[in-house]
Enzyme design. Structure first.
Site, PDB file in Angstrom:
ATOM      1  N   ASN A  49      34.955   5.614  10.496  1.00 59.73           N
ATOM      2  CA  ASN A  49      34.109   4.520  10.380  1.00 59.73           C
ATOM      3  C   ASN A  49      33.499   4.417   8.797  1.00 59.73           C
ATOM      4  OD1 ASN A  49      33.813   3.390  12.737  1.00 59.73           O
ATOM      5  ND2 ASN A  49      31.842   4.323  13.180  1.00 59.73           N
ATOM      6  N   ASP A  77      31.322   5.621  21.208  1.00 55.70           N
ATOM      7  CA  ASP A  77      32.062   5.444  20.069  1.00 55.70           C
ATOM      8  C   ASP A  77      32.316   6.803  19.155  1.00 55.70           C
ATOM      9  OD1 ASP A  77      33.345   3.018  20.686  1.00 55.70           O
ATOM     10  OD2 ASP A  77      31.833   1.994  19.303  1.00 55.70           O
TER      11      ASP A  77
END
EC number: 2.7.1.23
Length: 294
Positions: A147, A73
């Protein structure tokens, strides 16, 4: 083959043998399909593919129709902060740990990737955050985060004082180790570890998660993603070394008295999934949730 994705960009995880091998396999596979392939320069120089065209990340965004990110990620987040500015679809091959954003297996990517290239996929758009540091009314630094944007001291376990405003309205003051402002994408990352809620990706919302607040009644809160968040760092803070970290990769220096403005970016990442992708199945798999009993 016939596809809407005429130029494919490959982006990887430098100095990772497994990811590099997957990139080589992907390159040869896509070339055999008759597709134009370009590779991000930093990782491409490690692959020793003599005929490959190597480009910088921004050039990939300008040239590619689809980017395949090989890694975890973290690699996807780094690519997203650049590629979201361009009309580039992105799909991930998991060579990391959890891999919430990377769907394809490095051992069996051919079939699902071929279906995806043929147009058999699910698309979703994930929004990013803009984080700005203002000092004496002037913009000093800024960056984007897919994020989270996190205000924190430069050293571990050091409490700082700041105020939180939403759309210009005072919400509360905090004495804490910092504040996490997370998107739905980031709600399964650092925010989750700090006790924040999981937000499904389709929500137009962000969550504010205090980090080890001095007042135990201070809980995470979910607000409209179109709201403007302002963190005002108390000028009386004794620590001179504070930071705003974007996705844990980019750090902006903060001083006592600074204001941090966080708001939804105008850019979105177009993320592709194989047909049949189910977010709750991903959660069960990655977080070890219980399976159905009946």
């Amino acid at each position: 083959m016939e596809t809407d994705f005429n130029t494919i960009a490959l982006i990887g995880k430098p100095d990772h043998q497994g990811a590099n091998q997957t990139l080589v396999d992907l390159y040869h596979y896509l070339v055999r399909l008759g597709l134009k392939v370009v590779i991000e320069r930093r990782v491409g120089e490690q692959l020793r593919l003599e005929q490959a065209e190597l480009l910088e990340m921004v050039e990939l965004g300008e040239r590619a129709d689809l980017a395949i990110v090989v890694g975890g990620d973290g690699n996807m987040l780094g690519a997203a902060r650049v590629l979201a500015r361009f009309d580039v679809a992105v799909v991930g091959v998991n060579r990391g740990n959890l891999g919430f954003l990377t769907d394809l297996s490095p051992d069996s990517f051919e079939q699902p990737l071929e279906r995806l290239l043929a147009g058999d996929y699910q698309a979703e758009h994930r929004f990013l955050l803009e984080a700005q540091v203002h000092r004496h009314g002037q913009l000093k630094a800024s960056n984007t985060a897919m994020n989270e944007a996190v205000l924190h001291p430069g050293k571990i376990a050091h409490m700082i004082e700041f105020e939180v405003y939403i759309n210009g309205h005072f919400m509360y003051s905090q004495r804490a180790d910092g504040m996490i402002v997370a998107t739905p994408t980031g709600s399964t990352a650092y925010s989750l570890s700090a006790g924040g809620p999981i937000l499904t990706p389709n929500l137009n919302a962000i969550t504010l998660v205090p980090m080890f607040p001095h007042t135990l009644s201070c809980r995470p809160i979910v607000i409209d993603a179109d709201a403007q968040v302002k963190l005002v760092v108390a000028p009386t803070n004794k620590t001179e070394q504070m930071l705003v970290s974007c996705d844990g990769h980019v750090s902006l220096a903060v001083q006592p008295g600074d204001e941090i403005h966080i708001y939804k970016s105008p850019y979105k990442l177009k993320l592709l999934h194989p047909r049949g992708h189910n977010y709750f199945e991903v959660l069960r798999s990655k977080l070890g949730w219980g399976s159905k009993l009946f």
